[in-house]
Design a protein around this motif. Sequence first.
Motif, PDB file in Angstrom:
ATOM      1  N   UNK A 182       0.860  -1.191   0.000  1.00 35.50           N
ATOM      2  CA  UNK A 182       0.000   0.000   0.000  1.00 35.50           C
ATOM      3  C   UNK A 182       0.891   1.234   0.000  1.00 35.50           C
ATOM      4  N   UNK A 183       0.746   2.057  -0.998  1.00 36.90           N
ATOM      5  CA  UNK A 183       1.540   3.277  -1.095  1.00 36.90           C
ATOM      6  C   UNK A 183       0.798   4.417  -0.406  1.00 36.90           C
TER       7      UNK A 183
ATOM      8  N   UNK B 232      -0.202  13.314   1.322  1.00 38.32           N
ATOM      9  CA  UNK B 232      -1.375  13.860   0.635  1.00 38.32           C
ATOM     10  C   UNK B 232      -2.511  12.842   0.558  1.00 38.32           C
ATOM     11  N   UNK B 233      -2.182  11.613   0.181  1.00 36.00           N
ATOM     12  CA  UNK B 233      -3.231  10.606  -0.031  1.00 36.00           C
ATOM     13  C   UNK B 233      -2.674   9.223   0.231  1.00 36.00           C
ATOM     14  N   UNK B 234      -3.586   8.263   0.375  1.00 37.73           N
ATOM     15  CA  UNK B 234      -3.257   6.859   0.566  1.00 37.73           C
ATOM     16  C   UNK B 234      -3.912   6.044  -0.540  1.00 37.73           C
ATOM     17  N   UNK B 235      -3.151   5.127  -1.104  1.00 44.03           N
ATOM     18  CA  UNK B 235      -3.694   4.244  -2.136  1.00 44.03           C
ATOM     19  C   UNK B 235      -4.231   2.972  -1.499  1.00 44.03           C
ATOM     20  N   UNK B 236      -5.046   2.272  -2.248  1.00 41.56           N
ATOM     21  CA  UNK B 236      -5.598   1.016  -1.747  1.00 41.56           C
ATOM     22  C   UNK B 236      -4.528  -0.064  -1.758  1.00 41.56           C
ATOM     23  N   UNK B 237      -4.744  -1.067  -0.941  1.00 44.96           N
ATOM     24  CA  UNK B 237      -3.797  -2.176  -0.844  1.00 44.96           C
ATOM     25  C   UNK B 237      -3.884  -3.055  -2.086  1.00 44.96           C
ATOM     26  N   UNK B 238      -2.725  -3.440  -2.622  1.00 41.14           N
ATOM     27  CA  UNK B 238      -2.678  -4.227  -3.846  1.00 41.14           C
ATOM     28  C   UNK B 238      -1.753  -5.426  -3.669  1.00 41.14           C
TER      29      UNK B 238
ATOM     30  N   UNK C 151       8.565  11.856   0.243  1.00 44.73           N
ATOM     31  CA  UNK C 151       7.403  11.763   1.117  1.00 44.73           C
ATOM     32  C   UNK C 151       6.550  10.526   0.899  1.00 44.73           C
ATOM     33  N   UNK C 152       6.942   9.676  -0.038  1.00 41.64           N
ATOM     34  CA  UNK C 152       6.152   8.475  -0.337  1.00 41.64           C
ATOM     35  C   UNK C 152       6.766   7.285   0.392  1.00 41.64           C
TER      36      UNK C 152
ATOM     37  N   UNK D 291       7.068  -1.223   7.447  1.00 39.68           N
ATOM     38  CA  UNK D 291       7.119   0.033   6.713  1.00 39.68           C
ATOM     39  C   UNK D 291       8.354   0.032   5.811  1.00 39.68           C
ATOM     40  N   UNK D 292       8.171   0.570   4.608  1.00 38.10           N
ATOM     41  CA  UNK D 292       9.257   0.595   3.628  1.00 38.10           C
ATOM     42  C   UNK D 292       9.349   1.987   3.002  1.00 38.10           C
ATOM     43  N   UNK D 293      10.534   2.573   3.044  1.00 37.23           N
ATOM     44  CA  UNK D 293      10.784   3.879   2.447  1.00 37.23           C
ATOM     45  C   UNK D 293      11.678   3.703   1.232  1.00 37.23           C
TER      46      UNK D 293
END
Length: 565
Positions: free
Chosen positions: A69-70, A74-80, A108-109, A342-344
Motif C-alpha cells: 500500500x503506497x 497527501x493521499x493513501x492508495x488502496x492495498x494491492x 514523502x512516499x 514500513x518501507x521507504x
Amino acid sequence: MEVFQGRWTPQAINPHPNPPPPHWETKDEEVQDITSSLKCLTDYKYKIECQWVEDTAAKRYIPMDLYYQRSSTVSNCSQQLCNRMGTSTTTSSTESHCIIKNTFFAVGIEYTFTFKPKNPISLNKSFRLMENIKLQSPHGLTVNVTETGDYLLSWETIYTGNSSNIRLGTLQYEVNYKRTWESWENSVSETITGGSRQLEINSSALRSADTYVARVRMRPLQSTYRHLWSAWSSQVQWNVMTSEVDSQTAEAEVMPQNLQCTYNGIQQIECTWEVMRESSKYFSFKLHYKKASSSETQECQTSVIVRTYPHLTVHRCNIPVPDQEDFENYEVFLKLVNPSMKYKPYKNIKPIAPYNLTSKELPDGRFQLEWNTIEALYGLNYEINYKKADKSWEDTKVKMIPQDTRTFILPKDSLEPSSQYLVRVRAKVYCEPTEVECYRGPWSDWSLSVQLNTGPDKEIPIIVACILMVLFFILSPATIMLVKRKKRLWLESIPDPAKSRLFHKDTQTAPLRPLAAIEPVTLEEGNICKVVTAGSSAASPQVTPRVKAKLTPRRRRNRTTLLPQ
C-alpha cells in the motif's frame, strides 16, 4: 478436558490464607516473522523489486501473499497484491520475488508491505453471556477444629454482598477432600446447596494419622441457563497429585482448535483456545470480539499462554464486560496476525548497473575507462574492480571513484606488462556522512566487464642494451692494451734506490762499492741523508733537519757530497 475450560488443579502448597486463584501464564511463543526476510530495493526510476523467504513447512500449512500500500502526506492508495515473478524452493525454504512497477518516486512516499494468507482464515463463534457463566473460584479456604473434634471447612467468594447475586441467584458449592496420596477421582465429594459457605467433616469419617487435603468450587444453582463449575480453589495445607491430563490427539491441520469462552458473572469473559506447536512456530493468532448488535470489532489485548504441552499450547484472553451490562450476545473469533513492515523507497535505492564501459590505451601506457549511467535525482559514487583474466574476482583490486565521475585512468604501475585484465564498475547512492535524511541504498550490480591487454615493458630492452655495451667495452683488445700501458706507467712511477744519482757518478757503470761514512751536509732545500758502511753499528740512516744544519756555516757553503778515495 477440564484444563482447557480453566479447571485445573495446582500442585504447590499455598501458605497464604486468602490467595488469588493460581494461574500458570506465559507470553505467547515467539513466531518466526516472515517480514525479517523481506528485502525491497528500487532503482528509484521504474520499479521496486522485493524478495522474501517462506519456511517450506509454513507454506504447506498456510501459503502467504505479499500486499503493498503506497501512502504519502497527501493521499493513501488502496492495498494491492504484489504478483510473484518467480520462486525458488529448497527442502527447508521457498524464496519468492515480485516487482512493483512505478514511475513516480518522492521522499514523502512510503510503502507498507503486509503478508496475508492466500485463503481467508477465520475462526468465529457466537457467545451468549447467560448461557456460558463460569464463576471465579472461591478463596480463603481454611480448616478449623470444632469443640467436638470435627473439622470445619470455610471459604469466601467475591460474590458475597455483590449486586450480581440478583442475577446469579443462589450459589451451589462442591467440596472435595482426600488423603494426600490418593487421586482426586477417588476423593470424597460434598455438595452445599443452601448458600452456606461452610462444611463440617465428621472426624469419624477420617482415618487417624493420615493427612488430608481439600478444595472447593461453585456455580449458580439455577438451571435456566447453562452454568459451568468454577475452577477449584486453592488447596488447604497440602500438595495435590493431579491426574494425568488426557490431551487430545493432534490433528494434521494447524488451525486453532477448541475455542471456548465463559462469563464470570460480573465483568469478564474468559476465552481459551489451543494451537498446535508446529503452527505456533510460524504463525500467531489474535482473539477478536464484538457485540452481536454492533459491527465494531476489537482485539483482545491480554492474550497469554496458560499451559504448554509437547504437541500444543493453550492460550487464554480475558474480554472486559462493562458494568451493568445487559446480557447481550458476543461474537468471538481468532484471526491470523498479518506480518507487516514500513518501507521507504528513498532509503533503499539500488542503482541500475553502469553500462557502455569502454577502455582506451593512452600513449604513456595508461588506460582510460569511461562508462554511462541512467540520469537520476541522486548523486552516485563508483567503484572500479579489475583483475587478471586468469584470476578469480575474489583476488581483485578495487579503486574508489569520486562522486559523479564517469571516467577513470588506471595508472601504469598498477598493471603488469604483457598481461590481460578484466575491468568492471558499479555504482552506489551518495550520501554525506553528516546527513540524516538523504538517499541511501546498497551497491548496484556490476557492469559488464571489459578486457585490457597491456604491452611489453619498453624500458627493459634499453637496460639490456646498456649492459651489453659496457661488457663489450670491458672485454675489447684496445681496452686490454690500455690497461697494460697504465699498469707499466704506474710501476715506473714507484721510487727505486738503484736509480738515484746520489749513489753513483754520471759515467759509472759498475756496481756500487760499499760506501764509507758520509758526513751530512745541508742543501738549499730538504734534508740530507747520512750513509754509513755495512759494518757500522748505526741502525738506520739519519736525517738531519734543516734547522740543525744551519749551525754549521762551513757545511752550508760546501754543498757537495764528499766521496771516499
